[in-house]
Design an enzyme around this catalytic site. Structure first.
Site, PDB file in Angstrom:
ATOM      1  N   THR A  63       0.819  -1.211   0.000  1.00 15.19           N
ATOM      2  CA  THR A  63       0.000   0.000   0.000  1.00 15.19           C
ATOM      3  C   THR A  63       0.856   1.266   0.000  1.00 15.19           C
ATOM      4  O   THR A  63       1.987   1.251   0.505  1.00 15.19           O
ATOM      5  CB  THR A  63      -0.901  -0.002   1.259  1.00 15.19           C
ATOM      6  OG1 THR A  63      -1.528   1.273   1.398  1.00 15.19           O
ATOM      7  CG2 THR A  63      -0.114  -0.271   2.533  1.00 15.19           C
ATOM      8  N   ASP A  64       0.271   2.352  -0.495  1.00 17.99           N
ATOM      9  CA  ASP A  64       0.976   3.645  -0.433  1.00 17.99           C
ATOM     10  C   ASP A  64       1.044   4.182   1.000  1.00 17.99           C
ATOM     11  O   ASP A  64       1.807   5.105   1.295  1.00 17.99           O
ATOM     12  CB  ASP A  64       0.313   4.680  -1.359  1.00 17.99           C
ATOM     13  CG  ASP A  64      -1.144   4.976  -1.032  1.00 17.99           C
ATOM     14  OD1 ASP A  64      -1.710   4.330  -0.116  1.00 17.99           O
ATOM     15  OD2 ASP A  64      -1.735   5.859  -1.697  1.00 17.99           O
ATOM     16  N   GLU A  65       0.246   3.593   1.911  1.00 20.37           N
ATOM     17  CA  GLU A  65       0.225   4.119   3.287  1.00 20.37           C
ATOM     18  C   GLU A  65       1.551   3.926   4.018  1.00 20.37           C
ATOM     19  O   GLU A  65       1.792   4.566   5.037  1.00 20.37           O
ATOM     20  CB  GLU A  65      -0.912   3.468   4.091  1.00 20.37           C
ATOM     21  CG  GLU A  65      -2.272   3.771   3.492  1.00 20.37           C
ATOM     22  CD  GLU A  65      -3.428   3.534   4.452  1.00 20.37           C
ATOM     23  OE1 GLU A  65      -3.191   3.415   5.661  1.00 20.37           O
ATOM     24  OE2 GLU A  65      -4.572   3.488   3.972  1.00 20.37           O
TER      25      GLU A  65
ATOM     26  N   TYR B  82      -2.014  -0.356  10.930  1.00 23.29           N
ATOM     27  CA  TYR B  82      -2.111  -1.062   9.633  1.00 23.29           C
ATOM     28  C   TYR B  82      -0.880  -0.786   8.780  1.00 23.29           C
ATOM     29  O   TYR B  82      -0.210  -1.711   8.306  1.00 23.29           O
ATOM     30  CB  TYR B  82      -3.388  -0.622   8.883  1.00 23.29           C
ATOM     31  CG  TYR B  82      -3.367  -0.960   7.402  1.00 23.29           C
ATOM     32  CD1 TYR B  82      -3.388  -2.289   6.968  1.00 23.29           C
ATOM     33  CD2 TYR B  82      -3.333   0.046   6.424  1.00 23.29           C
ATOM     34  CE1 TYR B  82      -3.361  -2.611   5.611  1.00 23.29           C
ATOM     35  CE2 TYR B  82      -3.306  -0.263   5.073  1.00 23.29           C
ATOM     36  CZ  TYR B  82      -3.324  -1.594   4.670  1.00 23.29           C
ATOM     37  OH  TYR B  82      -3.290  -1.910   3.320  1.00 23.29           O
TER      38      TYR B  82
ATOM     39  N   LYS C 216       2.142  -3.251   7.351  1.00 23.17           N
ATOM     40  CA  LYS C 216       2.444  -3.439   5.920  1.00 23.17           C
ATOM     41  C   LYS C 216       3.896  -3.028   5.633  1.00 23.17           C
ATOM     42  O   LYS C 216       4.595  -3.677   4.847  1.00 23.17           O
ATOM     43  CB  LYS C 216       1.475  -2.624   5.044  1.00 23.17           C
ATOM     44  CG  LYS C 216       0.047  -3.122   5.014  1.00 23.17           C
ATOM     45  CD  LYS C 216      -0.152  -4.507   4.418  1.00 23.17           C
ATOM     46  CE  LYS C 216       0.087  -4.566   2.935  1.00 23.17           C
ATOM     47  NZ  LYS C 216      -0.290  -5.910   2.382  1.00 23.17           N
TER      48      LYS C 216
HETATM   49  P1  NAD Z   1      -9.633  -7.323   1.945  1.00 25.47           P
HETATM   50  O1  NAD Z   1      -9.638  -7.034   3.399  1.00 25.47           O
HETATM   51  O2  NAD Z   1     -10.842  -7.061   1.126  1.00 25.47           O
HETATM   52  O3  NAD Z   1      -9.246  -8.861   1.691  1.00 25.47           O
HETATM   53  C1  NAD Z   1      -8.238  -9.513   2.416  1.00 25.47           C
HETATM   54  C2  NAD Z   1      -8.372 -11.008   2.139  1.00 25.47           C
HETATM   55  O4  NAD Z   1      -7.324 -11.675   2.875  1.00 25.47           O
HETATM   56  C3  NAD Z   1      -9.696 -11.597   2.620  1.00 25.47           C
HETATM   57  O5  NAD Z   1     -10.213 -12.470   1.650  1.00 25.47           O
HETATM   58  C4  NAD Z   1      -9.325 -12.358   3.879  1.00 25.47           C
HETATM   59  O6  NAD Z   1     -10.168 -13.482   4.131  1.00 25.47           O
HETATM   60  C5  NAD Z   1      -7.892 -12.779   3.562  1.00 25.47           C
HETATM   61  N1  NAD Z   1      -7.097 -13.009   4.776  1.00 25.47           N
HETATM   62  C6  NAD Z   1      -6.974 -12.209   5.861  1.00 25.47           C
HETATM   63  N2  NAD Z   1      -6.168 -12.768   6.769  1.00 25.47           N
HETATM   64  C7  NAD Z   1      -5.752 -13.948   6.244  1.00 25.47           C
HETATM   65  C8  NAD Z   1      -4.882 -14.982   6.703  1.00 25.47           C
HETATM   66  N3  NAD Z   1      -4.290 -14.907   7.894  1.00 25.47           N
HETATM   67  N4  NAD Z   1      -4.681 -16.052   5.897  1.00 25.47           N
HETATM   68  C9  NAD Z   1      -5.284 -16.146   4.685  1.00 25.47           C
HETATM   69  N5  NAD Z   1      -6.125 -15.202   4.220  1.00 25.47           N
HETATM   70  C10 NAD Z   1      -6.349 -14.118   4.987  1.00 25.47           C
HETATM   71  O7  NAD Z   1      -8.367  -6.538   1.391  1.00 25.47           O
HETATM   72  P2  NAD Z   1      -8.149  -5.791   0.004  1.00 25.47           P
HETATM   73  O8  NAD Z   1      -8.651  -4.418   0.113  1.00 25.47           O
HETATM   74  O9  NAD Z   1      -8.589  -6.660  -1.089  1.00 25.47           O
HETATM   75  O10 NAD Z   1      -6.545  -5.701  -0.002  1.00 25.47           O
HETATM   76  C11 NAD Z   1      -5.762  -6.770  -0.542  1.00 25.47           C
HETATM   77  C12 NAD Z   1      -4.286  -6.396  -0.421  1.00 25.47           C
HETATM   78  O11 NAD Z   1      -4.047  -5.185  -1.132  1.00 25.47           O
HETATM   79  C13 NAD Z   1      -3.838  -6.150   1.018  1.00 25.47           C
HETATM   80  O12 NAD Z   1      -2.538  -6.667   1.146  1.00 25.47           O
HETATM   81  C14 NAD Z   1      -3.837  -4.625   1.138  1.00 25.47           C
HETATM   82  O13 NAD Z   1      -2.882  -4.209   2.078  1.00 25.47           O
HETATM   83  C15 NAD Z   1      -3.460  -4.216  -0.269  1.00 25.47           C
HETATM   84  N6  NAD Z   1      -3.963  -2.901  -0.708  1.00 25.47           N
HETATM   85  C16 NAD Z   1      -5.290  -2.578  -0.607  1.00 25.47           C
HETATM   86  C17 NAD Z   1      -5.742  -1.356  -1.105  1.00 25.47           C
HETATM   87  C18 NAD Z   1      -7.204  -0.948  -1.055  1.00 25.47           C
HETATM   88  O14 NAD Z   1      -7.529   0.180  -1.412  1.00 25.47           O
HETATM   89  N7  NAD Z   1      -8.112  -1.816  -0.662  1.00 25.47           N
HETATM   90  C19 NAD Z   1      -4.825  -0.458  -1.675  1.00 25.47           C
HETATM   91  C20 NAD Z   1      -3.486  -0.816  -1.725  1.00 25.47           C
HETATM   92  C21 NAD Z   1      -3.053  -2.048  -1.258  1.00 25.47           C
HETATM   93  O1  DAU Z   2      -4.210   4.013   0.349  1.00 28.11           O
HETATM   94  C1  DAU Z   2      -4.411   2.641   0.260  1.00 28.11           C
HETATM   95  C2  DAU Z   2      -5.279   2.166   1.402  1.00 28.11           C
HETATM   96  O2  DAU Z   2      -6.601   2.623   1.131  1.00 28.11           O
HETATM   97  C3  DAU Z   2      -5.275   0.645   1.563  1.00 28.11           C
HETATM   98  O3  DAU Z   2      -3.964   0.224   1.909  1.00 28.11           O
HETATM   99  C4  DAU Z   2      -6.269   0.211   2.640  1.00 28.11           C
HETATM  100  O4  DAU Z   2      -6.315  -1.202   2.706  1.00 28.11           O
HETATM  101  C5  DAU Z   2      -7.634   0.746   2.257  1.00 28.11           C
HETATM  102  O5  DAU Z   2      -8.556   0.420   3.271  1.00 28.11           O
HETATM  103  C6  DAU Z   2      -7.592   2.258   2.064  1.00 28.11           C
HETATM  104  O6  DAU Z   2      -7.345   2.921   3.320  1.00 28.11           O
HETATM  105  P1  DAU Z   2      -8.151   4.233   3.776  1.00 28.11           P
HETATM  106  O7  DAU Z   2      -8.051   4.355   5.232  1.00 28.11           O
HETATM  107  O8  DAU Z   2      -7.745   5.404   2.936  1.00 28.11           O
HETATM  108  O9  DAU Z   2      -9.644   3.800   3.296  1.00 28.11           O
HETATM  109  P2  DAU Z   2     -11.088   4.014   3.940  1.00 28.11           P
HETATM  110  O10 DAU Z   2     -12.079   3.610   2.911  1.00 28.11           O
HETATM  111  O11 DAU Z   2     -11.184   3.418   5.288  1.00 28.11           O
HETATM  112  O12 DAU Z   2     -11.159   5.605   4.104  1.00 28.11           O
HETATM  113  C7  DAU Z   2     -11.014   6.483   3.006  1.00 28.11           C
HETATM  114  C8  DAU Z   2     -11.060   7.903   3.564  1.00 28.11           C
HETATM  115  O13 DAU Z   2     -12.394   8.177   4.030  1.00 28.11           O
HETATM  116  C9  DAU Z   2     -10.146   8.137   4.752  1.00 28.11           C
HETATM  117  O14 DAU Z   2      -9.624   9.454   4.682  1.00 28.11           O
HETATM  118  C10 DAU Z   2     -11.065   8.005   5.959  1.00 28.11           C
HETATM  119  C11 DAU Z   2     -12.390   8.514   5.437  1.00 28.11           C
HETATM  120  N1  DAU Z   2     -13.595   7.886   6.020  1.00 28.11           N
HETATM  121  C12 DAU Z   2     -13.668   6.519   6.019  1.00 28.11           C
HETATM  122  C13 DAU Z   2     -14.761   5.885   6.563  1.00 28.11           C
HETATM  123  C14 DAU Z   2     -14.849   4.375   6.560  1.00 28.11           C
HETATM  124  C15 DAU Z   2     -14.631   8.661   6.531  1.00 28.11           C
HETATM  125  O15 DAU Z   2     -14.558   9.917   6.498  1.00 28.11           O
HETATM  126  N2  DAU Z   2     -15.719   8.041   7.064  1.00 28.11           N
HETATM  127  C16 DAU Z   2     -15.839   6.672   7.099  1.00 28.11           C
HETATM  128  O16 DAU Z   2     -16.866   6.149   7.612  1.00 28.11           O
END
Ligand code: NAD
Ligand code: DAU
Length: 348
Positions: free
Chosen positions: A131-133, A156, A160
């Site tokens: 992630t970019d975080e 988180y 990562k």
């Molecule tokens: P998600 O939470 O939707 O899915 C995570 C998956 O991992 C689920 O299917 C869960 O069952 C599985 N999992 C969790 N713990 C596990 C374990 N111990 N063993 C096996 N499986 C397990 O997550 P996502 O949003 O699809 O993110 C996927 C990846 O991409 C993560 O590594 C996250 O850090 C990264 N990522 C997400 C975003 C985003 O915006 N969602 C952005 C950048 C990077």
């Molecule tokens: O940048 C990549 C990341 O983006 C991934 O690594 C994470 O897995 C993914 O969850 C996401 O993280 P964020 O914290 O940015 O996503 P989230 O959807 O939780 O929140 C997006 C923005 O909205 C953040 O600034 C918090 C705000 N927010 C979120 C929720 C859930 C609100 O204002 N209200 C809310 O109820």
């Protein structure tokens, strides 16, 4: 047949990656290892159940015996590692589970891949999805590049960042063939509805409050999930070993502006008057340690590997809103049970 192990394939991004690989590469056999936590759902992959080049394995990436058996039973040549605890708000409530899966789980996979492949690393690849975080928070200027120093600020992102360091350490120390990508915020179908976009679509539909953290001024860079999956495909096949690639949407939005677009789009789909749901916006206590801005400079990926986002944001948003509105049953199924406990702790 080439066996590729995808972890976390039943989650949001993972399910899109699994589908893309199963459909695009009939010469690959995709093994999807997923623990099916609250975020993992096999309904996400219903359409693949009868595909001959796809196998689902329920299990935890921390389970040494299970992962070792997988490597012994199949000649796995590539790992695409997405399994993670992924929600910042949950990491604030329960950091331990993030260290367990994101750090210990990644280390377990690295160690087993290294031991299984050590006699011949040729043609093998451990691709870690991050992630970019990990880079921390930006002010109004500048972008995250691959050279930006790590400065994670939430439990988180700290977990990562730690996993990224382990992946690089295995390359540096043991020569494990690795590649890493760090992506910005994804949006699209099948995202667990506690993250901003799916949560707010459901709340608008059901006339429930929209809890905007702080003043809604935080900025995120949004990328359509299928474009992320395509970037993963390109990096898996063309990425240089040991390299990192940033993936982003070139698409920054202040939360409150994005929320207004969401309201407008949902209201239009439901045939409501424009502005009808604006009253649902509710400013609530800010997220602890809330990162102000993320923005990715994805020019390395564009210039070196030729990837760039293909879907315009307006189009992606319409497709996304339509999917959640048309898939009420999916939303109802995934938001029952265990999820409710977290929801109550976070929002009530
Ligand atoms: P998600 O939470 O939707 O899915 C995570 C998956 O991992 C689920 O299917 C869960 O069952 C599985 N999992 C969790 N713990 C596990 C374990 N111990 N063993 C096996 N499986 C397990 O997550 P996502 O949003 O699809 O993110 C996927 C990846 O991409 C993560 O590594 C996250 O850090 C990264 N990522 C997400 C975003 C985003 O915006 N969602 C952005 C950048 C990077
Ligand atoms: O940048 C990549 C990341 O983006 C991934 O690594 C994470 O897995 C993914 O969850 C996401 O993280 P964020 O914290 O940015 O996503 P989230 O959807 O939780 O929140 C997006 C923005 O909205 C953040 O600034 C918090 C705000 N927010 C979120 C929720 C859930 C609100 O204002 N209200 C809310 O109820």
């Amino acid at each position: 047949m080439k066996y590729i192990l995808i972890t976390g394939g039943a989650g949001f991004i993972g399910s899109h990656v699994v589908r893309l690989f199963v459909k695009s590469y009939p010469n690959y056999h995709i093994l999807n290892l997923d623990a099916l936590t609250y975020a993992g759902n096999l309904e996400n992959l219903k359409d693949l159940e009868n595909q001959p080049n796809y196998t689902f394995i329920k299990g935890d990436i921390c389970d040494e015996a299970l992962v070792t058996n997988l490597f012994s039973n199949y000649s796995i040549e590539g790992v695409i590692h997405l399994a993670a605890e992924s929600h910042v708000d949950r990491s604030i409530l329960d950091p331990h589970s993030f260290v367990k899966t994101n750090v210990i789980g990644t280390l377990n996979l690295l160690e087993i891949a290294k031991n299984s492949w050590k006699d011949n690393f040729e043609g093998k690849l451990f691709y870690h999805i991050s992630t970019d975080e990990v880079y921390g928070s930006l002010s109004d200027e500048s972008f995250f590049t691959e050279e930006t120093s790590y400065n994670p600020k939430s439990p988180y992102s700290a977990s990562k960042a730690s996993s990224d360091h382990f992946v690089r350490a295995y390359h540096n120390t043991y020569g494990l063939p690795i590649v890493i990508s760090n992506c910005s915020n994804n949006y699209g179908s099948h995202q667990f509805p506690e993250k901003l976009i799916p949560l707010f679509i459901n709340n608008i539909k059901n006339n429930k409050e929209l809890p905007v953290y702080g003043e809604g001024n935080n900025v995120r860079d949004w990328l359509y999930v299928e474009d992320h999956a395509k970037a993963i495909d390109v990096i898996f096949h063309k990425g240089k070993l040991g390299e990192t690639y940033n993936i982003g949407g070139f698409n920054e939005w202040k939360n409150i502006d994005l929320i207004k677009v969401l309201i407008k789009t949902v209201d239009a789909f439901l045939g409501r008057e424009e502005g009808a749901s604006d009253k649902l916006i509710t400013y609530v206590k800010d997220r602890a340690g809330h990162d102000y801005r993320y923005a990715i400079d994805a020019s390395k990926l564009k210039n070196e590997l030729g990837w760039e986002p293909s879907l315009q944001f307006e189009e992606g948003m319409k497709k996304t809103v339509q999917w959640y509105l048309e898939n009420e049953e999916w939303v109802a199924n995934v938001t029952s049970g265990e999820y409710q406990k977290y929801y109550e702790q976070m929002y009530e």
